[in-house]
Write a protein that holds these residues in place. Sequence first.
Motif, PDB file in Angstrom:
ATOM      1  N   SER A   1       0.810  -1.230   0.000  1.00 28.60           N
ATOM      2  CA  SER A   1       0.000   0.000   0.000  1.00 28.60           C
ATOM      3  C   SER A   1       0.838   1.273   0.000  1.00 28.60           C
TER       4      SER A   1
ATOM      5  N   ARG B   1     -13.032  -4.242  -1.984  1.00 25.76           N
ATOM      6  CA  ARG B   1     -13.823  -3.006  -1.867  1.00 25.76           C
ATOM      7  C   ARG B   1     -13.253  -2.115  -0.761  1.00 25.76           C
ATOM      8  N   ASN B   2     -12.955  -2.710   0.381  1.00 21.02           N
ATOM      9  CA  ASN B   2     -12.416  -1.939   1.505  1.00 21.02           C
ATOM     10  C   ASN B   2     -11.072  -1.299   1.181  1.00 21.02           C
TER      11      ASN B   2
ATOM     12  N   SER C   1     -10.230  -0.374  -1.871  1.00 21.26           N
ATOM     13  CA  SER C   1     -10.424   0.388  -3.112  1.00 21.26           C
ATOM     14  C   SER C   1      -9.621  -0.189  -4.271  1.00 21.26           C
ATOM     15  N   VAL C   2      -9.603  -1.515  -4.361  1.00 17.61           N
ATOM     16  CA  VAL C   2      -8.940  -2.208  -5.460  1.00 17.61           C
ATOM     17  C   VAL C   2     -10.027  -2.830  -6.332  1.00 17.61           C
ATOM     18  N   ARG C   3      -9.876  -2.665  -7.620  1.00 10.97           N
ATOM     19  CA  ARG C   3     -10.841  -3.218  -8.575  1.00 10.97           C
ATOM     20  C   ARG C   3     -10.947  -4.731  -8.395  1.00 10.97           C
TER      21      ARG C   3
END
Length: 187
Positions: free
Chosen positions: A23, A47-48, A50-52
């Motif tokens: 990260s 989702r948490n 913010s990765v596709r």
Amino acid sequence: MKKIVLFASGSGTNVENIIHYFSTSQNVCVEAIFTNNPNAGVIEKARNASVRCVIFTKEEQNSGKLLIQIDQIKPDLIVLAGFLWMFPKDILTKYITVNIHPALLPKYGGKGMYGHHVHQAVFDNLEKSTGITIHYVNEKYDEGAIIFQKEVSIVDCTSVDEIAQKVHQLEYDYFPSVIESILKSVV
């Protein structure tokens, strides 16, 4: 910036750990997570973070549509982190792909040997140690060239769950850094 794509079928704890590890990296980016399981916990973890996240079917995998999606990303490395299907040959011939296995291969590898099934077999056979294996993926389950192994004693384990906890800790401790090392060697 080196790009990695992660594949998972389950809860995604290794995926979450890998995302966290990279990260703050200036050199490596987790571009996407692919899953074949529309109910997988890894979807929420993506989702948490913010990765596709891409959910795909067996038909999409076998028809070449999955390769098209991966080609759009052009990852430097594909990482299987709890992905249970045989990986498609069309992707393997084009992209470097690695997997983590929760035992010391060649022991306890092959079709059907994943997660709890591996730990149960280790327990049933009264093994004194087990570990993890990170290996390149080929067209057979768990038979690609070994990159890294780490062993742990399980003589004090009295249950399958205790074995699983020790193996998971090895995965969390070593998988991201081994991925990073592999990426340093990729031109």
